[in-house]
Design an enzyme around this catalytic site. Structure first.
Site, short mmCIF file in Angstrom:
data_model
loop_
_atom_site.label_atom_id
_atom_site.label_comp_id
_atom_site.label_asym_id
_atom_site.label_seq_id
_atom_site.Cartn_x
_atom_site.Cartn_y
_atom_site.Cartn_z
N LYS A 177 45.33 49.15 49.60
CA LYS A 177 44.10 49.01 48.65
C LYS A 177 43.71 47.32 48.94
O LYS A 177 44.42 46.41 48.47
CB LYS A 177 44.38 49.21 47.17
CG LYS A 177 42.81 48.99 46.51
CD LYS A 177 42.96 48.79 45.00
CE LYS A 177 41.65 48.31 44.56
NZ LYS A 177 41.60 48.07 43.02
N GLY A 238 38.08 45.68 34.30
CA GLY A 238 38.44 45.36 32.94
C GLY A 238 37.68 45.64 32.09
O GLY A 238 37.96 45.35 30.64
N ALA A 264 37.08 50.39 38.91
CA ALA A 264 36.68 49.27 37.89
C ALA A 264 35.63 49.54 37.11
O ALA A 264 34.54 50.18 37.52
CB ALA A 264 36.74 47.93 38.44
N GLY A 265 35.86 49.55 35.80
CA GLY A 265 34.83 49.65 35.03
C GLY A 265 34.77 50.86 33.93
O GLY A 265 34.19 50.98 32.84
N ASN A 286 42.88 51.37 35.34
CA ASN A 286 44.13 50.98 35.00
C ASN A 286 43.79 50.34 33.24
O ASN A 286 44.43 51.00 32.54
CB ASN A 286 44.55 49.38 35.63
CG ASN A 286 45.99 48.89 35.25
OD1 ASN A 286 46.59 47.95 35.68
ND2 ASN A 286 46.40 49.51 34.33
N THR A 287 43.09 49.57 33.00
CA THR A 287 42.90 49.05 31.83
C THR A 287 42.56 50.00 30.95
O THR A 287 42.94 50.17 29.76
CB THR A 287 41.97 47.95 31.79
OG1 THR A 287 42.09 46.77 32.74
CG2 THR A 287 41.54 47.32 30.24
#
Length: 334
Positions: A177, A238, A264-265, A286-287
């Protein structure tokens, strides 16, 4: 009764001649209906289903025969639905990160709960002060879960390329990635550096899955440069804001010849479902899982959201209308 032995009646508003002596059950059968699946009203009186085989139709009767109609056909069997990137096929469309968890054990439990088959891993220096410290590979087996080395924290193409060369040397990984960040406040990708890194990595035999802005033109250039997957951001890394521009994500999906995954997001399950309903091949997060009050439960929620969003996309959503449209048909109304 007429000379030919028939009688006349009205069925669902239409005149019809039938043999004299016919029962309601016999009439239903003649009409190709299952008497057990219909309700009959005779001269404004509902006839109990248990008596349909006994009640004989008389000349001049007015009958209403009804059944239930739903909003669609019987559900088709859901087929196995896999996706392929760089020649590798996966069943799960959820990719999870390995940062921000309280420890490796929680991270491993979340991965298991999510059903993910790919995890992103950062490439960092070995802790030479404590070489026996626990490592991610002690908890998440790279022989069972595909590791996707990423270039998180890299702000130039050279830094990213150097990092991935080390990753390939360390574990033989070529599916990677790539993300090259523009600055630390927004963590938005630097597309010039990202494109340059993609071209170089592709020439060196890497198969880069590339984090990028939600721009269909930029996405196409990355694909032409050798990206094996396009990973547009839904919102800043995040942030948990969810997909901010569904239009451009959809345009990227429509124009891409390689898998598209929102990266993301994502903040909650509905965000993941939206990404899948737009036609994306997968979602990376992830977050949203790691910082949930209950990461394991959130991982399960994300798994369900990705699966349901994908099924909804495959099913094909109804068209949007400006005015109401009745669910029950008006034709055949009593």
């Amino acid at each position: 009764m007429t000379i030919d032995g028939t009688i006349q009646l009205r069925v669902n508003g239409e005149h019809r001649r039938v043999p004299a002596g016919l029962t309601l059950a016999g009439l239903a059968a003649d009409l190709g209906l299952d008497p057990a699946k219909v309700a009959v009203e005779r001269n404004l009186e509902v006839v109990p289903r248990s008596t349909l085989t006994d009640v004989v139709i008389e000349d001049g009767d007015e009958l209403e025969i009804v059944h239930f109609v739903g909003g669609g056909d019987h559900a088709a069997k859901v087929e196995e639905d896999s996706w392929t990137v760089a020649g590798r096929t996966f069943r799960s469309r959820l990719i999870v990160g390995t940062g921000k968890y309280k420890d490796f054990a929680q991270n491993a439990a979340a991965v298991e709960a999510s059903g993910a088959e790919i995890v992103t891993v950062a490439v960092r220096r070995v802790n030479i002060a404590d070489p026996k410290a626990p490592m991610l590979t002690d908890y998440i087996d790279p022989k069972k879960i595909t590791y996707l080395p990423n270039t998180a924290g890299c702000f130039t193409a050279d830094e990213a390329i150097r990092t991935l060369r080390l990753a390939r040397e360390a574990g033989g990984w070529t599916l990677v990635k790539l993300e090259v960040l523009g600055e630390a406040r927004t963590l938005y990708p630097d597309m010039l550096e990202t494109l340059r890194a993609t071209e170089i990595l592709a020439r060196e035999g890497f198969q880069p899955m590339v984090y990028c802005v939600d721009d269909p033109i930029a996405a196409k250039r990355l694909e032409d440069a050798g990206a094996v997957a396009i990973m547009p951001l839904g919102a800043p890394i995040g942030s948990g804001l969810g997909i901010q521009n569904r239009v451009t994500i959809r345009l990227i999906v429509e124009g891409a010849g390689v898998p598209v995954l929102v990266d993301a997001g994502v903040g909650t399950a509905s965000d993941a479902a939206v990404a899948m309903e737009l036609g994306c091949d997968g979602v990376l997060m992830n977050t949203a899982i790691a910082e949930a009050k209950d990461p394991i439960l959130m991982a399960q929620a994300m798994k369900a959201a990705v699966e349901s969003g994908r099924m909804a996309y495959r099913a094909g959503r109804m068209g949007r209308r400006l005015y109401a449209d009745p669910s029950s048909p008006l034709a055949g109304l009593i």
